[in-house]
Design an enzyme around this catalytic site. Structure first.
Site, PDB file in Angstrom:
ATOM      1  N   THR A   1     106.336  51.139  24.676  1.00  0.00           N
ATOM      2  CA  THR A   1     106.042  52.490  24.192  1.00  0.00           C
ATOM      3  C   THR A   1     104.892  52.398  23.192  1.00  0.00           C
ATOM      4  O   THR A   1     105.030  51.774  22.135  1.00  0.00           O
ATOM      5  CB  THR A   1     107.280  53.114  23.524  1.00  0.00           C
ATOM      6  OG1 THR A   1     108.337  53.171  24.475  1.00  0.00           O
ATOM      7  CG2 THR A   1     106.977  54.513  23.021  1.00  0.00           C
TER       8      THR A   1
ATOM      9  N   LYS B   1     106.067  59.261  28.064  1.00  0.00           N
ATOM     10  CA  LYS B   1     107.108  58.436  27.432  1.00  0.00           C
ATOM     11  C   LYS B   1     107.395  58.935  26.025  1.00  0.00           C
ATOM     12  O   LYS B   1     108.556  58.934  25.574  1.00  0.00           O
ATOM     13  CB  LYS B   1     106.675  56.970  27.398  1.00  0.00           C
ATOM     14  CG  LYS B   1     107.715  56.030  26.770  1.00  0.00           C
ATOM     15  CD  LYS B   1     109.015  55.999  27.554  1.00  0.00           C
ATOM     16  CE  LYS B   1     110.082  55.127  26.890  1.00  0.00           C
ATOM     17  NZ  LYS B   1     109.780  53.695  26.908  1.00  0.00           N
TER      18      LYS B   1
ATOM     19  N   LYS C   1     110.337  52.993  15.290  1.00  0.00           N
ATOM     20  CA  LYS C   1     109.040  52.755  15.931  1.00  0.00           C
ATOM     21  C   LYS C   1     108.680  53.886  16.883  1.00  0.00           C
ATOM     22  O   LYS C   1     107.602  54.485  16.782  1.00  0.00           O
ATOM     23  CB  LYS C   1     109.068  51.433  16.695  1.00  0.00           C
ATOM     24  CG  LYS C   1     107.835  51.175  17.546  1.00  0.00           C
ATOM     25  CD  LYS C   1     107.971  49.917  18.375  1.00  0.00           C
ATOM     26  CE  LYS C   1     108.934  50.045  19.527  1.00  0.00           C
ATOM     27  NZ  LYS C   1     108.375  50.853  20.655  1.00  0.00           N
TER      28      LYS C   1
END
Length: 299
Positions: A97, A173, A241
């Site tokens: 990602t 995503k 994150k």
């Protein structure tokens, strides 16, 4: 055996499943990870031997399943980066990602070496990775898709082709991670709220999955809390994150994302409490601690 030589770099729960699925499909697969025990385990199950430097010139594809953009860039273009060593016409499949702008930059730099780049974030968890049934949100040139086809066929149940330019896959995503992270935090909040009102975790999981308030994340992660089992299938540490990436993208476009911000706060609190390596359902422990509640202990 299919004439495709693959390196899977990053043998965590997702990467190991991808490597195993590709190997079972008949591809020659080399697995690499900073954890040498994972490399040894994969080779004992039929993974091909050799160092990354040795095999890079032979690769048809390199699947990058590391934690973030920094690690991806290091693998591709660091001091021992593989892209300059890879054959022209081979493909890098970037699964981490990362921000869309980073994916576009990687595609440009790979192209400078005659290597294709497929922006290909993945979803489905470790179980689907191991069974070759991932969903892939992919974007890249037609040649990148063509070069990546043997890997995608071996590891994915669904491949969403989102355009001819890297970045679109990573944008999708980010959308998925926004929803997934918020849904996990919302599940944890709802379950602990229920416990505070005398609703057992077991009753919660019997009733809510049959009601309009359910979600895939609730049905998948809720049983972890009921069982008191926080073995990481997807860890708490992933969410500061990934939700941080969502908020960075939002900031660039002056988009306000208050619900994402609230979810990020809870995952950050879980990480700060030492829960970062546990399954992401452990965010429920933050709510339980704040309310003085006991969660199921498990067997």
């Amino acid at each position: 055996m299919i004439d495709t030589t693959v390196a899977v770099i990053g043998l965590g729960s997702m990467g190991y499943g991808i490597a195993s699925s590709a190997r079972k499909a008949g591809l020659q697969v080399h697995g690499f990870d900073v954890n040498e025990a994972q490399v040894t385990r994969f080779q004992s199950e039929g993974g091909a031997p050799g160092t990354l430097a040795e095999v890079a010139p032979t690769l048809s594809a390199a699947v990058i399943v590391v934690l973030n953009a920094t690690q991806t860039e290091t693998v591709l273009f660091g001091d021992d980066g593989i892209v300059p060593k890879m054959p022209a016409g081979s493909v890098v499949i970037g699964c981490a990602t990362v921000p869309p702008a980073f994916a576009r930059d990687m595609a440009k730099r790979c192209a400078g070496h005659g290597v294709h780049y497929l922006d290909a974030p993945i979803s489905g968890g470790s179980v689907k990775a191991a069974s070759g049934a991932l969903s892939v949100m992919a974007s890249g040139t037609p040649d990148a898709f063509l070069s990546a086809a043997p890997i995608l066929d071996a590891t994915a149940e669904k491949v969403f082709r989102l355009g001819d330019t890297a970045g679109a896959g990573s944008a999708m995503k980010a959308v998925n991670q926004l929803l997934a992270g918020v849904h996990i935090a919302a599940m944890a909040e709802a379950m602990t709220f229920g416990i505070s009102q005398g609703v057992s975790a077991e009753d919660f999981m019997e009733v809510i999955p049959e009601c309009a308030g359910t979600s895939w994340m609730l049905e998948n992660r809720g049983p972890h809390i009921v069982d008191g089992d926080y073995t990481p299938h997807s860890s708490v540490n992933i969410w500061p994150k990934d939700l941080g990436i969502v908020l960075d993208i939002a900031k660039e476009t002056s988009f306000d994302a208050p619900i994402t911000t609230a979810a990020l706060k809870q995952f950050a609190a879980a990480a700060d409490a030492g829960l970062g390596g546990q399954d992401d359902a452990a965010v429920a422990k933050v709510y339980a601690a704040q309310a003085g509640l006991d969660l199921p202990k498990g067997g």
